[in-house]
Each structure stands twice: as structure tokens, then as C-alpha cells.
Design a protein around this motif. Structure first.
Motif, mmCIF file in Angstrom:
data_model
loop_
_atom_site.group_PDB
_atom_site.id
_atom_site.type_symbol
_atom_site.label_atom_id
_atom_site.label_comp_id
_atom_site.label_asym_id
_atom_site.label_seq_id
_atom_site.Cartn_x
_atom_site.Cartn_y
_atom_site.Cartn_z
ATOM 1 N N ILE A 52 1.641 71.173 57.150
ATOM 2 C CA ILE A 52 1.125 70.341 56.059
ATOM 3 C C ILE A 52 0.281 71.211 55.137
ATOM 4 O O ILE A 52 -0.215 72.272 55.537
ATOM 5 C CB ILE A 52 0.285 69.147 56.584
ATOM 6 N N ASN A 53 0.121 70.755 53.900
ATOM 7 C CA ASN A 53 -0.717 71.484 52.950
ATOM 8 C C ASN A 53 -2.120 70.866 52.912
ATOM 9 O O ASN A 53 -2.380 69.856 53.571
ATOM 10 C CB ASN A 53 -0.059 71.518 51.562
ATOM 11 N N ASN A 54 -3.001 71.470 52.147
ATOM 12 C CA ASN A 54 -4.394 71.003 52.074
ATOM 13 C C ASN A 54 -4.506 69.563 51.586
ATOM 14 O O ASN A 54 -5.330 68.800 52.096
ATOM 15 C CB ASN A 54 -5.225 71.917 51.161
ATOM 16 N N ASP A 55 -3.709 69.194 50.603
ATOM 17 C CA ASP A 55 -3.770 67.827 50.079
ATOM 18 C C ASP A 55 -3.358 66.807 51.145
ATOM 19 O O ASP A 55 -3.993 65.763 51.292
ATOM 20 C CB ASP A 55 -2.882 67.669 48.841
ATOM 21 N N GLU A 56 -2.283 67.121 51.864
ATOM 22 C CA GLU A 56 -1.834 66.224 52.933
ATOM 23 C C GLU A 56 -2.902 66.139 54.032
ATOM 24 O O GLU A 56 -3.196 65.062 54.545
ATOM 25 C CB GLU A 56 -0.518 66.721 53.533
ATOM 26 N N PHE A 57 -3.465 67.300 54.375
ATOM 27 C CA PHE A 57 -4.522 67.316 55.378
ATOM 28 C C PHE A 57 -5.682 66.423 54.956
ATOM 29 O O PHE A 57 -6.138 65.574 55.723
ATOM 30 C CB PHE A 57 -5.034 68.743 55.629
ATOM 31 N N ASN A 58 -6.165 66.624 53.731
ATOM 32 C CA ASN A 58 -7.326 65.866 53.257
ATOM 33 C C ASN A 58 -7.070 64.365 53.246
ATOM 34 O O ASN A 58 -7.928 63.576 53.644
ATOM 35 C CB ASN A 58 -7.747 66.349 51.868
#
Length: 124
Positions: free
Chosen positions: A92-98
Motif C-alpha cells: 500500500i502507499n502512504n495515502d492508503e495507509f493514512n
């Protein structure tokens, strides 16, 4: 505050349900869907939050219900931890993580707050 007549009325359960939907959607994507161990663990943890809130609601005492809420809260923390693993492995990327971490935190906070309200009422 509205009277809670069924577990579906519990705000923490409603947010846990959203978390489950989000986690399943996220884990259906790309590499994440192929890592059966991590995928299944985060799915089980998210479902555990929802299930423990519902199961606790049907308990015969506030103390027992609070115990189930504690388990639910810890399952939300487990989701958060696995999201870090998914981020670190680039599933996952940072946006998905957040986005998903925020939902897990919201669910955890509501569950913990509900548990505190039960234990405060039973001791007061």
C-alpha cells in the motif's frame, strides 16, 4: 444519547463495519491479495473488532462486555500494526495507509471510550 437496543446501534460497531469493508477492498488489490498470510491476518483482525463488539453486547454483565470491548480494541491495534507491514512491503502507499490507519484509530477510540463508559457506570 440514543438508547442502544441492538449491537448494530453501537457507533463503535458501525465504524468497525466500515473498517472491515475498507480492509477487504484494500487487500483485494495487487500484491496484497497474493500475500495470503498478511491478507488473511489483517482481514481476521478487522472482523474480530466487529465480532467482539457484537458478542460482548450479548453478555450478561457490563464487566464481561467491557472485556470483549478490550479484545475488540486490541484487534483494531493489530490492524494498525499490519498496515505498517503492508506499507513497509509496499503493498500500500502512504495515502492508503493514512486512510485505513485513521479508520482503525477512530474505531479503536470509540471502542475504548465505550469500554470506559461501561466500567465507569459499573463502578460508580
Amino acid at each position: 444519547m440514543a438508547m442502544i437496543r441492538r449491537f448494530e446501534d453501537i457507533q463503535a460497531w458501525q465504524e468497525a463495519r466500515k473498517l472491515v469493508k475498507m480492509v477487504y477492498s484494500l487487500t483485494n488489490k495487487d500484491s496484497f491479495s497474493k500475500d495470503f498470510g498478511m491478507r488473511d491476518q489483517v482481514r481476521r483482525a478487522s472482523v474480530s473488532v466487529m465480532a467482539n463488539i457484537a458478542e460482548g453486547f450479548d453478555c450478561e454483565s457490563k464487566v464481561e462486555f467491557a472485556r470483549f470491548l478490550g479484545i475488540a480494541r486490541r484487534s483494531a491495534v493489530e490492524v494498525q500494526s499490519i498496515l505498517y507491514a503492508a506499507l513497509d512491503t509496499e503493498y500500500i502507499n502512504n495515502d492508503e495507509f493514512n486512510l485505513h490507519d485513521e479508520q482503525a484509530r477512530k474505531t479503536k477510540a470509540l471502542t475504548g471510550g465505550f469500554k470506559r463508559s461501561l466500567t465507569n457506570k459499573s463502578s460508580g
